[in-house]
Structures are given as structure tokens and as C-alpha cells.
Design an enzyme around this catalytic site. Structure first.
Site, PDB file in Angstrom:
ATOM      1  N   HIS A  47       0.775  -1.164  -0.061  1.00 45.23           N
ATOM      2  CA  HIS A  47      -0.060  -0.133   0.011  1.00 45.23           C
ATOM      3  C   HIS A  47       0.708   0.710   0.269  1.00 45.23           C
ATOM      4  O   HIS A  47       1.837   1.452   0.556  1.00 45.23           O
ATOM      5  CB  HIS A  47      -1.261   0.148   1.429  1.00 45.23           C
ATOM      6  CG  HIS A  47      -2.129   0.550   1.272  1.00 45.23           C
ATOM      7  ND1 HIS A  47      -2.161   2.312   1.306  1.00 45.23           N
ATOM      8  CD2 HIS A  47      -3.304   0.935   0.559  1.00 45.23           C
ATOM      9  CE1 HIS A  47      -3.196   2.773   1.285  1.00 45.23           C
ATOM     10  NE2 HIS A  47      -4.327   1.765   0.238  1.00 45.23           N
ATOM     11  N   ASP A  57      -7.891  -5.310   0.145  1.00 43.76           N
ATOM     12  CA  ASP A  57      -8.510  -5.736  -1.795  1.00 43.76           C
ATOM     13  C   ASP A  57      -8.321  -7.410  -1.588  1.00 43.76           C
ATOM     14  O   ASP A  57      -9.208  -8.299  -1.933  1.00 43.76           O
ATOM     15  CB  ASP A  57      -7.242  -5.299  -2.553  1.00 43.76           C
ATOM     16  CG  ASP A  57      -7.928  -4.106  -2.979  1.00 43.76           C
ATOM     17  OD1 ASP A  57      -9.539  -3.946  -2.242  1.00 43.76           O
ATOM     18  OD2 ASP A  57      -7.838  -2.799  -3.770  1.00 43.76           O
TER      19      ASP A  57
HETATM   20  N1  CMC Z   1       4.770  -7.557  -5.072  1.00 48.72           N
HETATM   21  C1  CMC Z   1       5.496  -7.193  -4.903  1.00 48.72           C
HETATM   22  N2  CMC Z   1       6.579  -6.621  -5.011  1.00 48.72           N
HETATM   23  C2  CMC Z   1       5.757  -5.107  -4.555  1.00 48.72           C
HETATM   24  C3  CMC Z   1       4.734  -5.127  -4.440  1.00 48.72           C
HETATM   25  C4  CMC Z   1       3.994  -6.338  -4.291  1.00 48.72           C
HETATM   26  N3  CMC Z   1       2.897  -6.491  -4.469  1.00 48.72           N
HETATM   27  N4  CMC Z   1       4.599  -3.872  -4.272  1.00 48.72           N
HETATM   28  C5  CMC Z   1       5.147  -2.908  -4.256  1.00 48.72           C
HETATM   29  N5  CMC Z   1       6.456  -4.091  -4.129  1.00 48.72           N
HETATM   30  C6  CMC Z   1       7.923  -3.381  -4.201  1.00 48.72           C
HETATM   31  C7  CMC Z   1       7.961  -2.617  -5.534  1.00 48.72           C
HETATM   32  O1  CMC Z   1       8.813  -2.996  -6.430  1.00 48.72           O
HETATM   33  C8  CMC Z   1       9.002  -1.944  -5.242  1.00 48.72           C
HETATM   34  O2  CMC Z   1      10.399  -2.195  -5.204  1.00 48.72           O
HETATM   35  P1  CMC Z   1      11.777  -1.647  -4.783  1.00 48.72           P
HETATM   36  O3  CMC Z   1      11.353  -0.872  -3.784  1.00 48.72           O
HETATM   37  O4  CMC Z   1      12.598  -2.556  -5.423  1.00 48.72           O
HETATM   38  O5  CMC Z   1      11.791  -0.781  -6.218  1.00 48.72           O
HETATM   39  C9  CMC Z   1       8.627  -1.602  -3.242  1.00 48.72           C
HETATM   40  O6  CMC Z   1       8.095  -2.694  -3.233  1.00 48.72           O
HETATM   41  C10 CMC Z   1       8.078   0.034  -3.118  1.00 48.72           C
HETATM   42  O7  CMC Z   1       6.886  -0.362  -4.129  1.00 48.72           O
HETATM   43  P2  CMC Z   1       6.304   0.899  -4.883  1.00 48.72           P
HETATM   44  O8  CMC Z   1       5.929   0.189  -5.827  1.00 48.72           O
HETATM   45  O9  CMC Z   1       7.103   1.854  -5.232  1.00 48.72           O
HETATM   46  O10 CMC Z   1       5.340   1.453  -3.743  1.00 48.72           O
HETATM   47  P3  CMC Z   1       3.956   2.561  -4.575  1.00 48.72           P
HETATM   48  O11 CMC Z   1       3.553   3.224  -3.403  1.00 48.72           O
HETATM   49  O12 CMC Z   1       4.140   3.288  -4.972  1.00 48.72           O
HETATM   50  O13 CMC Z   1       3.156   1.231  -4.319  1.00 48.72           O
HETATM   51  C11 CMC Z   1       0.987  -0.009  -4.926  1.00 48.72           C
HETATM   52  C12 CMC Z   1       1.717   1.375  -3.674  1.00 48.72           C
HETATM   53  C13 CMC Z   1      -0.590  -0.685  -3.563  1.00 48.72           C
HETATM   54  C14 CMC Z   1       0.460   0.342  -6.073  1.00 48.72           C
HETATM   55  C15 CMC Z   1       1.705  -1.128  -5.209  1.00 48.72           C
HETATM   56  O14 CMC Z   1       2.278  -2.003  -3.368  1.00 48.72           O
HETATM   57  C16 CMC Z   1       1.365  -2.007  -5.440  1.00 48.72           C
HETATM   58  O15 CMC Z   1       1.177  -2.333  -7.004  1.00 48.72           O
HETATM   59  N6  CMC Z   1       0.569  -3.825  -5.111  1.00 48.72           N
HETATM   60  C17 CMC Z   1      -0.463  -4.115  -5.331  1.00 48.72           C
HETATM   61  C18 CMC Z   1      -2.210  -3.530  -5.660  1.00 48.72           C
HETATM   62  C19 CMC Z   1      -3.113  -3.982  -5.393  1.00 48.72           C
HETATM   63  O16 CMC Z   1      -2.962  -4.670  -3.779  1.00 48.72           O
HETATM   64  N7  CMC Z   1      -3.427  -2.435  -4.416  1.00 48.72           N
HETATM   65  C20 CMC Z   1      -4.312  -1.849  -4.131  1.00 48.72           C
HETATM   66  C21 CMC Z   1      -3.940  -1.305  -2.863  1.00 48.72           C
HETATM   67  S1  CMC Z   1      -5.248  -0.611  -1.959  1.00 48.72           S
HETATM   68  C22 CMC Z   1      -6.925  -0.404  -2.415  1.00 48.72           C
HETATM   69  C23 CMC Z   1      -7.239   1.014  -2.771  1.00 48.72           C
HETATM   70  O17 CMC Z   1      -6.548   1.392  -2.161  1.00 48.72           O
HETATM   71  O18 CMC Z   1      -7.223   1.246  -4.283  1.00 48.72           O
END
Ligand code: CMC
Length: 431
Positions: free
Chosen positions: A308, A366
Site C-alpha cells: 500500500h 483488497d
Molecule cells: N508485490 C511485489 N513487490 C511489490 C508489491 C507487490 N504487491 N508492491 C510493492 N512492491 C515492491 C516494489 O517493486 C518496490 O520495490 P523496489 O523498492 O525494489 O523498487 C517496493 O515494493 C515499493 O513499491 P512501490 O511501487 O514504490 O510502492 P507504491 O507505494 O508506489 O505502490 C501499490 C503501492 C499499492 C501500488 C503497490 O504496492 C502495488 O502495486 N500493490 C499491488 C496492487 C494492490 O494490491 N493495490 C491495492 C491497494 S489497496 C486498495 C486501494 O487503495 O485501492
């Protein structure tokens, strides 16, 4: 305007600029950079808004490190266990928990608006049957501005109120109709003797040919899912609603924009993506393969339902839903469902894997909502529409707050331009 004597100093090129600061009731202090460009001729750079407070709000507070979510000050776990969706709607919209009389009046107002204009049925029929229900919802909610002309004037508080009630009341009807249309069944009219969650289940699962009894425990689980998704401060879809409405656009158009944004798999679309991922994994023995893929930088695959932007400890909504998931699965006698076995094992493996621990990736709301919705009998394509109908009250509350804010301005971000500087047009024969 500032509410603290504290200032921050920004220095560059031998010059210093004093920036006023705001003190919030909770959360980090905020540096006011509104006059920065005028004074210093520079922009700030924050794609993804990771360090930017885009508005002044009193609705929802999140502490991502502590895993805290408060609506108007009330913790989400208390609201989920002691309250119910329509009461939380009232709280979000009007700022306080209602008295019995206020709640009764609010429930009556919402209930009286559950039907949609009959002409809208024809509008649904213009879509292909295989359209995703979210696509239909974006279209139909946008089209409400063509049907409810008496609640389009955003400068009239009464019209804003009517539009808010209409959106909250009609969204379950629209989501259920999108579903019924997609499976070729007749539309089911709302029943005003049922509560909000039970009525939604009725409109999704009943058919004219036989009587459908809403299971009260399933209705309670549905209500809890709605409550837990009701608002989440300035997330992507809410910010979309605020930005769209900052131009003075009508409320139905703005909420349609929010639905479109929510659909993405990184946001509300994650619940569908999560279940599809569980199906793709298929059996428990394939989990290690997918865990390795999620950790591989060269593989775009991510564990859906994990991680998240704000919560880096635990998602408080997920904690409540995990318990609900256990109750509902037991009640429905589906604990042995292979998909749910995969979900449970995946959760266990990821929570103990150093990659996920170090990056603070926990199951989010989710992950569990998808499992419950699957057990209730919703197809995956309906997961995000359910999220949209829960979040409508959040979008509406934030929209109303913004419109009533005397400091409201049209949203107009600037950019870090790195393209060509001015150059002369070259005739086609000389290129
Ligand atoms: N699986 C594997 N690696 C992950 C994941 C994941 N689900 N989420 C983040 N990472 C890794 C990412 O690769 C990055 O690694 P590095 O630092 O080595 O590059 C690190 O963790 C930080 O990720 P980020 O993309 O910079 O984090 P963010 O805050 O931009 O993204 C997120 C948050 C929710 C978009 C992301 O965690 C994600 O894509 N999760 C899967 C989709 C999901 O479940 N979304 C629902 C969110 S809750 C409901 C809502 O609010 O809509």
C-alpha cells in the site's frame, strides 16, 4: 494565511525564502508553498504526490506507519464492529454520528432515492452484454447528468445535497443493473424494506421466478465491506474527483471520473486482479514460483492485494476483513474451496518472506474483500463495482467539502519540462 508561527527556510543560489507552516490536528506538519513560485520563481517536483498535501480536510485521517484509519476521529475497527454503512455515510457527510432521529431521516432520504429514472434502463441496453460492469458504471453514472437536471448546479447547497443523496442511493442499483445486464437476467428493482447492503444483494442475486432470502450474516459481511471501503482520504480516485470538480463540473460527471480511476489494477481493480492471480496460481504447490516472480525486478508481476502507498505496517481495514472472511467462509461452508486454500497459504508464505517483510508489504483490504465477495457468489468482474459503490460516499463527502471551501481553486499542476526548447518549423520536404 498560516496557523503557526513556525516557518521553514528554503535556500538556493545564495538566496533564502521563508515558507509558512500549518500545524495539523494529527500527522506531519505542512509547509505552505503556494507563494513559492511567485517569490522564488521555482516549482516543487512530486510526481505521485508522495509528499504533497493537496487539500485541507477534516474527513479522514490515516497514519500509515501505525496502521491507523480514522473517519471524523472514529477508528475504523470501532465503526466496522459497532456501526453500519449508512451511519458511517452520515458521519462522513455531516461530520458527527447521527442521533436516532437524524439517522432515521437520513435512511429515509437515501431509501426514497434508490430507483433510477426508467428511461435509464434503455441506456443500459446500449452496452454490449460482455462489457465490464465498471465500463457500464462509468457511462451510466456520467449519464445521470442527463437525467437529473435539478441537481447539477454545484453553487447551490440544496442541489449539492440532493446530488449527494442520489449518488449514494442509486449506486447499488446501477452496479446491480450492470451485473444483471452482463449475465442476461432481468433488472431487479430495489426493495425499500431491506437495508442498504441487503437490498444490494437482493438486486444482484434475486430473480423474478423465485423468492430470494438475504442471509443476514452475508448481509452483515457485505455491510462491513462497504463500511471499510467508504473513504480513504486523498487516494487516486478521490483526488480525481476533487480535480475534476475543481473546474465546477457537475457532480455526476466528477463521480464518473472517480469510478474510471478506481478501475485501475493498482487501485480498486486490485481486488479483481487478486482473485485472478489466485486462480492463475491454482494450487498451493505453485506458490513459491509466483513468490519468486513477485521478487524478480525483471518480471512486472506483483502480488496483487499486497502493499500500500500509505500503510507500511498493516492495513487496519484488512485486519477487520480477515476476521469477517473467516466468519463468512465458515458460515457458507466453503473453507475447503481450493482458491481460498491458495489465498491462506500465499498470505502465510508472503508474511514470512524477507522480501515482503523488508519492503513492508502486507495483505491489503483488497486481498480479503476479494475472498469474501467470491464466497458470497460475486463474479470477479463485480469486485471493483462493489468498491465503487462503497467509495461513492467518500467521493461525495470530499467533493462537498471542496466545493464549500472558500479557498477552492481549479487544480492546475505545473511540470518539470524537459522537452525541446523553441525551434523553427521545418517544411516536410526538408525533414
Ligand atoms: N508485490 C511485489 N513487490 C511489490 C508489491 C507487490 N504487491 N508492491 C510493492 N512492491 C515492491 C516494489 O517493486 C518496490 O520495490 P523496489 O523498492 O525494489 O523498487 C517496493 O515494493 C515499493 O513499491 P512501490 O511501487 O514504490 O510502492 P507504491 O507505494 O508506489 O505502490 C501499490 C503501492 C499499492 C501500488 C503497490 O504496492 C502495488 O502495486 N500493490 C499491488 C496492487 C494492490 O494490491 N493495490 C491495492 C491497494 S489497496 C486498495 C486501494 O487503495 O485501492
Amino acid at each position: 494565511m498560516t496557523d503557526t508561527s513556525k516557518t521553514a527556510t528554503l535556500s538556493f543560489d545564495g538566496q533564502s525564502f521563508e515558507l509558512p507552516m500549518f500545524t495539523p490536528t494529527a500527522g506531519p506538519e505542512v509547509i505552505d508553498i503556494r507563494k513559492l513560485y511567485g517569490q522564488a520563481g521555482v516549482f516543487t517536483y512530486d510526481p505521485g504526490f508522495t509528499s504533497t498535501a493537496s487539500c485541507d480536510s477534516t474527513i479522514t485521517y490515516i497514519d500509515g506507519d501505525e496502521g491507523i484509519l480514522l473517519h471524523r476521529g472514529y477508528p475504523i475497527d470501532q465503526l466496522a464492529s459497532k456501526s453500519h454503512f449508512l451511519e458511517v455515510c452520515y458521519l462522513l457527510l455531516y461530520g458527527e454520528l447521527p442521533s436516532s432521529a437524524q439517522l432515521e431521516d437520513f435512511e429515509t432520504r437515501v431509501t426514497r432515492h434508490t430507483m433510477i429514472h426508467e428511461q435509464m434502463h434503455n441506456f443500459f441496453r446500449g452496452f454490449r452484454r460482455d462489457a465490464h460492469p465498471m465500463a457500464t458504471m462509468v457511462g451510466v453514472v456520467g449519464a445521470m447528468s442527463a437525467f437529473y437536471h435539478d441537481s447539477l448546479d454545484v453553487n447551490d447547497p440544496w442541489q449539492r445535497e440532493v446530488a449527494s443523496i442520489r449518488l449514494i442511493a442509486k449506486m447499488p442499483t446501477i452496479a446491480a443493473m450492470a451485473y444483471k445486464y452482463s449475465i442476461g437476467q432481468p433488472f431487479v428493482y430495489p426493495r425499500n424494506d431491506l437495508d442498504y447492503a441487503a437490498n444490494f444483494l437482493h438486486m444482484c442475486f434475486s430473480v423474478p421466478a423465485e423468492t430470494y432470502h438475504v442471509n443476514p450474516i452475508v448481509a452483515r459481511a457485505m455491510d462491513r465491506i462497504l463500511t471499510l471501503h467508504a473513504d480513504h482520504e486523498q487516494n487516486a480516485s478521490t483526488s480525481t474527483v476533487r480535480l475534476a470538480s475543481s473546474s465546477g463540473a457537475n457532480p455526476f460527471a466528477c463521480i464518473a471520473a472517480g469510478i474510471a480511476c478506481l478501475w485501475g489494477p493498482a487501485h480498486g481493480g486490485a481486488n479483481q486482479a487478486c482473485l485472478e492471480m489466485l486462480r492463475e496460481i491454482g494450487t498451493v504447490d505453485r506458490i513459491p514460483e509466483f513468490i519468486e516472480r513477485a521478487k524478480d525486478k525483471n518480471d512486472p508481476f506483483r502480488l496483487m492485494g499486497f502493499g500500500h502507498r500509505v500503510y507500511k505496517n498493516t492495513d487496519p481495514r484488512a485486519k477487520v476483513l480477515k476476521q469477517s472472511a473467516d466468519e463468512v467462509l465458515e458460515l457458507l461452508g466453503v473453507q475447503d474451496n481450493p482458491l481460498l486454500q491458495v489465498a491462506k497459504e500465499l498470505e502465510h508464505v508472503a508474511l514470512n518472506d524477507p522480501y515482503f517483510i523488508e519492503k513492508k508489504l502486507f495483505p491489503n483490504v483488497d486481498f480479503y474483500s476479494g475472498i469474501i465477495l467470491e464466497a458470497i457468489g460475486f463474479p470477479t468482474s463485480m469486485f471493483t463495482p462493489v468498491f465503487a459503490l462503497s467509495r461513492t460516499v467518500g467521493w461525495v463527502s470530499q467533493w462537498k467539502e471542496m466545493i464549500a471551501d472558500p479557498q477552492m481553486k481549479i487544480g492546475r499542476p505545473r511540470q518539470l519540462y524537459r522537452g525541446e526548447t523553441e525551434r523553427n518549423y521545418v517544411d516536410i520536404e526538408n525533414r
